[in-house]
Design a protein around this motif. Structure first.
Motif, PDB file in Angstrom:
ATOM      1  N   ALA A 193       0.653  -1.246  -0.046  1.00 42.90           N
ATOM      2  CA  ALA A 193      -0.112   0.020   0.072  1.00 42.90           C
ATOM      3  C   ALA A 193       0.921   1.141   0.004  1.00 42.90           C
ATOM      4  O   ALA A 193       0.587   2.153  -0.739  1.00 42.90           O
ATOM      5  CB  ALA A 193      -0.810  -0.002   1.243  1.00 42.90           C
ATOM      6  N   ASP A 194       1.848   1.215   0.780  1.00 39.47           N
ATOM      7  CA  ASP A 194       3.085   2.292   0.911  1.00 39.47           C
ATOM      8  C   ASP A 194       3.407   2.769  -0.642  1.00 39.47           C
ATOM      9  O   ASP A 194       3.380   3.772  -0.987  1.00 39.47           O
ATOM     10  CB  ASP A 194       3.973   2.097   1.942  1.00 39.47           C
ATOM     11  N   ALA A 195       3.995   1.659  -1.012  1.00 42.75           N
ATOM     12  CA  ALA A 195       4.417   1.796  -2.273  1.00 42.75           C
ATOM     13  C   ALA A 195       3.605   2.163  -3.453  1.00 42.75           C
ATOM     14  O   ALA A 195       4.072   3.045  -4.456  1.00 42.75           O
ATOM     15  CB  ALA A 195       5.350   0.241  -2.901  1.00 42.75           C
TER      16      ALA A 195
ATOM     17  N   PHE B  90       8.025  -8.913  -5.150  1.00 46.39           N
ATOM     18  CA  PHE B  90       6.882  -8.315  -5.870  1.00 46.39           C
ATOM     19  C   PHE B  90       6.159  -7.763  -4.686  1.00 46.39           C
ATOM     20  O   PHE B  90       6.177  -8.111  -3.546  1.00 46.39           O
ATOM     21  CB  PHE B  90       6.073  -9.366  -6.478  1.00 46.39           C
ATOM     22  N   LYS B  91       5.549  -6.369  -4.922  1.00 44.73           N
ATOM     23  CA  LYS B  91       4.541  -5.833  -3.893  1.00 44.73           C
ATOM     24  C   LYS B  91       3.352  -5.869  -4.428  1.00 44.73           C
ATOM     25  O   LYS B  91       2.657  -5.236  -5.158  1.00 44.73           O
ATOM     26  CB  LYS B  91       5.012  -4.358  -3.899  1.00 44.73           C
ATOM     27  N   ASN B 101      -5.050  -5.084  -7.857  1.00 45.99           N
ATOM     28  CA  ASN B 101      -3.668  -4.856  -7.449  1.00 45.99           C
ATOM     29  C   ASN B 101      -3.307  -3.664  -8.524  1.00 45.99           C
ATOM     30  O   ASN B 101      -2.614  -2.775  -8.100  1.00 45.99           O
ATOM     31  CB  ASN B 101      -2.835  -6.009  -7.631  1.00 45.99           C
ATOM     32  N   ILE B 102      -3.614  -3.739  -9.606  1.00 45.47           N
ATOM     33  CA  ILE B 102      -3.121  -2.751 -10.544  1.00 45.47           C
ATOM     34  C   ILE B 102      -3.577  -1.360 -10.297  1.00 45.47           C
ATOM     35  O   ILE B 102      -3.132  -0.326 -10.379  1.00 45.47           O
ATOM     36  CB  ILE B 102      -3.380  -3.381 -11.980  1.00 45.47           C
ATOM     37  N   LYS B 146       2.790 -13.123 -11.740  1.00 46.39           N
ATOM     38  CA  LYS B 146       2.733 -12.143 -10.750  1.00 46.39           C
ATOM     39  C   LYS B 146       3.693 -11.025 -11.368  1.00 46.39           C
ATOM     40  O   LYS B 146       3.388  -9.825 -11.174  1.00 46.39           O
ATOM     41  CB  LYS B 146       3.429 -12.531  -9.459  1.00 46.39           C
ATOM     42  N   GLN B 147       4.690 -11.290 -11.794  1.00 48.35           N
ATOM     43  CA  GLN B 147       5.612 -10.530 -12.521  1.00 48.35           C
ATOM     44  C   GLN B 147       4.943  -9.649 -13.517  1.00 48.35           C
ATOM     45  O   GLN B 147       4.948  -8.241 -13.746  1.00 48.35           O
ATOM     46  CB  GLN B 147       6.850 -11.099 -13.117  1.00 48.35           C
ATOM     47  N   THR B 148       3.854 -10.413 -14.554  1.00 49.53           N
ATOM     48  CA  THR B 148       3.118  -9.814 -15.626  1.00 49.53           C
ATOM     49  C   THR B 148       2.336  -8.656 -14.858  1.00 49.53           C
ATOM     50  O   THR B 148       2.134  -7.438 -15.320  1.00 49.53           O
ATOM     51  CB  THR B 148       2.180 -10.630 -16.200  1.00 49.53           C
TER      52      THR B 148
END
Lengths: 326, 516
Positions: A193-195, B90-91, B101-102, B146-148
């Protein structure tokens, strides 16, 4: 039977406040074990707000009384929640230890405050029980003629409907809005979230405070609505017990505010069950009172075994977040 | 090729305390080109890129984007200037879908609508040839998927400059090829791409230009088409530096440890050590070189009994009396009691071996709490050992009862290595014992190791700095992707030779793939 169901809902509403408050807090990654104490503080604040108004005005207005009680309940609970937030978010103290300290403080404080401040106001106990029955117990005028359905669903005071509205709004917020998405990200993975540019600290503070304020209403609801404004000496300890069950209820309802509505009514029913079954012994009563806790343990076992990721607690629940620890 | 400059760095420096991470780095990236940033571990590649993506702030120097000087203070600022970084780790939020996520943290005025997000994600995917299901949850995804998601996340925010930190480290060769195809498409689209890597053959296959860093300094840039592996290796490892570390001749050389067919796999089932066989002798220092993650950690842990070794692996230990003992299958404690000690200094230094909140004496006790005759723990010996280590190794601390987490890094390492040596082992394995230490502390550790060697101990030394390995070790074994690619004599080895061995397996893997 209809009385039992109506009472179950009435009692469930208290759980619902506590459960929604704790759910919102946990979604931000903070396990607030201070909820029982915060609910007590809410009860004390609500009685104080209502008491001050009732004793200083000749003909108190019902709406203003309820509003003031709600405001003061939120204020007191929010203050205690603020202490928790400052300690765990800014100072990164251990959340469990901080929460337990808050509970111990809140329970003692409420007991002291109600006895030494609220009840020393002139005529306070009479006026509060009057307000409890007439204002907090005021139900919708049209629907009480609807027979059994009316008794079960519509013979409740304003706080009951407030709880359900809050629960539905929370569910929508978490599921449909950007704020909900951000909040869940903060609780799951604060580094992510921070990033992504989300203000993690702000989200944590806001939702700990909001969650605490909502939980505080649960305490108010117990004293003024369920007890009808009769402020006895066991108020604090009863609310504390309800608070612990509310935290269990969060697990039971899988961190979902909409499920919490159903879950809280079920817990309400289980909690008061022993009062409505005739011919049970003292020991059997105690065993019946155990049921909500046992149900929680069973649900916990089932969800852990099934291991579906959505039904698990937020991944970073209970962990402090340091930005430097990348 | 478009010659417009997308990003320019001028005289960038970054210090962490007294450690220089980047010194006077200047480089440029043009639009529509892929630049490889090449360098050994610890050469400052990631630090440099973190300064561009807003995680660190440079101490000196200027950054220009599209010709204008800018200041980047946070990842948000970086997004604002169209810079996006795909981190090695990955974050991503596991329980969210790809699309959630995106869109996380994107600030626009429009109403929040996941359907529109899904559509835009699909649009980006189709444009560059990704395969992505916006509704799939992250926890159901493979590493490559995940990288994608991470790359699409950066593109969704409208990045024109993409930085990828070792993107191929986690991918299979097939997935790597797919990624490169996508990168080439982005390049045609006019995006500037920086790819951090230390794999030479990938550099040669995907990039247009190569910029080389060594120990934080910018060495130079070359056009990929005009260079070759040998030249790049030399730029990367540099000329040999004389360190003046003592290297006494091996004494009393007897077989101590015979490792045969050692194979390990990680949790995902990927082979981390592949049929490793070697011998270690008493009275010598055996160095182990390799890119980080080439299997060094697994090798030491398998010998120490901390890592499961696959059937067929044997580790034979020869005792003082000449008896042979099989170590695999024994518990870590049994192995340790036989005289095989391991001191591993992880990246965060305290993570393994020491308990930060306990003092020196208690940390000594961790290895001796089973000793003693009474039901109570024996405190006297560990305490005197702690005092001895403090005095002999010049550990700077207010006293042996200060928690070790309050000690500086170098002193923590002295405590860790000192404790292992104090057990008077027959085989001493040390990994990265000088990680992050200043020069004086490093030399103290080297002389400690030499002292052990002269006592007839078989020392196995895993190091990062090739100069140190060449100066200190009698033999150097090179690991690459879990395989031994060569064992060379420390007295005649060259940095270039070792550097090529370190990257050799990648080339071998490519050949394997072509054959199959």
């Amino acid at each position: 039977m209809d009385i039992f169901l109506a009472k179950a809902i009435e009692f469930g509403v208290i759980f619902l406040f506590g459960c929604i408050g704790e759910t919102l807090t946990e979604k931000s990654g903070h396990l607030n074990l201070g909820i029982p104490g915060i609910m007590c503080a809410g009860a004390a604040g609500g009685c104080f707000g209502a008491g001050i108004y009732l004793t200083s005005v000749e003909n108190p207005n019902g709406f203003v009384t309820v509003l003031l009680a709600i405001l003061f309940a939120c204020l007191f609970a929010g203050l205690l929640g603020g202490v928790y937030a400052f300690l765990t978010v800014s100072l990164r103290c251990n959340q469990n230890v901080t929460g337990l300290a808050i509970t111990i403080f809140g329970v003692g404080f409420a007991s002291f405050f109600i006895n030494s401040v609220v009840l020393t106001l002139e005529n306070a106990s009479t006026l509060l029980s009057m307000a409890g029955i007439n204002f907090f117990g005021a139900y919708l005028p049209i629907f009480d003629k609807m027979g059994v359905i009316g008794t079960i669903f519509f013979a409740h005071g304003p706080l009951a409907y407030l709880a359900i509205v809050i629960a539905i709004l929370s569910a929508l917020m978490l599921r449909k809005t950007r704020i909900g998405l951000n909040l869940r990200a903060v609780g799951e993975s604060p580094a992510t979230a921070d990033a992504a540019g989300i203000n993690v600290t702000l989200y944590k503070y806001v939702f700990i405070l909001v969650g605490s304020a909502i939980a505080g209403l649960g305490g108010l609801c117990y004293v003024m609505e369920y007890m009808g404004g009769i402020v006895g000496s066991t108020v604090s300890s009863t609310i504390e017990g309800i608070g612990w069950l509310s935290i269990a209820l969060v697990i039971f309802t899988l961190w979902k505010p909409d499920l919490a509505i159903v879950g809280s009514f079920l817990f309400g029913a289980l909690y008061i069950l022993s009062n409505y079954i005739t011919g049970v012994t003292f020991v059997q009563t105690k065993l019946l009172n155990l049921v909500p806790y046992m149900v929680t343990v069973i649900v916990l076992i089932i969800t852990s075994v099934r291991g579906k990721k959505e039904n698990q607690p937020p991944a970073s629940l209970g962990l402090s977040y340091f930005r430097e620890e990348r | 090729m478009n010659q417009e400059i997308a990003l320019e760095l001028k005289h960038i420096s970054k210090y962490f305390g007294s450690v220089v991470a980047n010194k006077d780095v200047s480089l440029t990236v043009r639009k529509g080109e892929i630049l490889s940033l090449l360098g050994e571990n610890g050469s400052g590649k990631t630090t440099l890129m973190n300064m561009i993506s807003g995680i660190y702030f440079p101490d000196e120097g200027q950054i220009f984007v599209n010709g204008k000087e800018i200041v980047i203070r946070s990842p948000l600022d970086a997004f604002h200037y169209g810079i996006g970084m795909v981190h090695q780790h990955f974050k991503l939020v596991d329980v969210f879908t790809a699309a959630q996520n995106i869109v996380l943290g994107v600030k626009d005025k429009k109403r929040f609508n996941l359907k529109e997000v899904n559509e835009r994600v699909m649009e980006i995917s189709n444009r560059y040839g990704f395969h992505i299901d916006p509704k799939k949850k992250i926890y159901d995804m493979s590493v490559s998927e995940k990288q994608t998601v991470e790359i699409v996340k950066v593109l969704y925010r409208g990045a024109d400059l993409l930085i990828l930190d070792e993107p191929t480290a986690v991918l299979t060769p097939q997935e790597t090829e797919k990624l490169f195809a996508v990168l080439r498409k982005m390049k045609e689209d006019g995006k500037a791409i920086i790819i951090i890597t230390h794999k030479l053959h990938e550099v040669l296959s995907v990039s247009d230009r190569v910029a080389v860093l060594r120990k934080g300094e910018y060495i130079g840039s070359v056009v990929t088409a005009e260079t070759n592996e040998a030249e790049l290796t030399e730029m990367m490892v540099g000329k040999r530096i004389e360190l003046n570390i003592d290297r006494p001749d091996p004494v009393d050389s007897r077989l101590k440890l015979n490792v045969e067919h050692l194979t390990c796999k990680n949790k995902e089932g990927v082979t981390t050590l592949d049929d490793v066989s070697f011998k270690a002798y008493s009275g010598e220092i055996l160095g182990i070189a390799g890119i980080s993650g080439a299997g060094q950690k697994e090798l030491l842990e398998a010998i120490a009994g901390l890592e499961y070794a696959y059937p067929g692996s044997t580790v034979t230990y020869v005792t003082q009396e000449g008896e042979e003992e099989e170590l695999i299958g024994l518990s870590p404690k049994e192995i340790r009691d036989m005289g095989v000690a391991l001191s591993f200094v992880p990246e965060d230094r305290l993570g393994m071996g020491l308990v930060g909140s306990m003092d020196m004496a208690d940390n000594m006790m961790l290895k001796s709490y089973t000793k003693g005759k009474t039901p109570f723990v024996e405190r006297k010996d560990p305490t005197s050992l702690a005092v001895k280590i403090m005095n002999e190794l010049e550990v700077v601390t207010p006293g042996i009862h200060t928690p070790v987490s309050r000690l500086s890094g170098g002193n923590v390492q002295k405590v860790l290595v000192g404790r292992e040596i104090a057990a008077s082992p027959q085989v001493l394995m040390v990994a990265y014992p000088v990680r992050g230490l200043d020069i004086n502390s490093s030399y103290l550790i080297y002389s400690l190791l030499n002292e052990q060697k002269q006592k007839g101990v078989s020392v196995i030394f895993v190091g990062e700095d090739l100069d140190v390995l060449i100066a200190l070790c009698d033999r150097i074994m090179v690991l690459a992707s879990g395989k031994i690619t060569g064992i060379v004599d420390g007295r005649t080895a060259t940095k270039e030779g070792i550097g090529l061995l370190m990257t050799k397996n990648e080339a071998m893997r490519q050949e394997d793939k072509n054959e199959s």
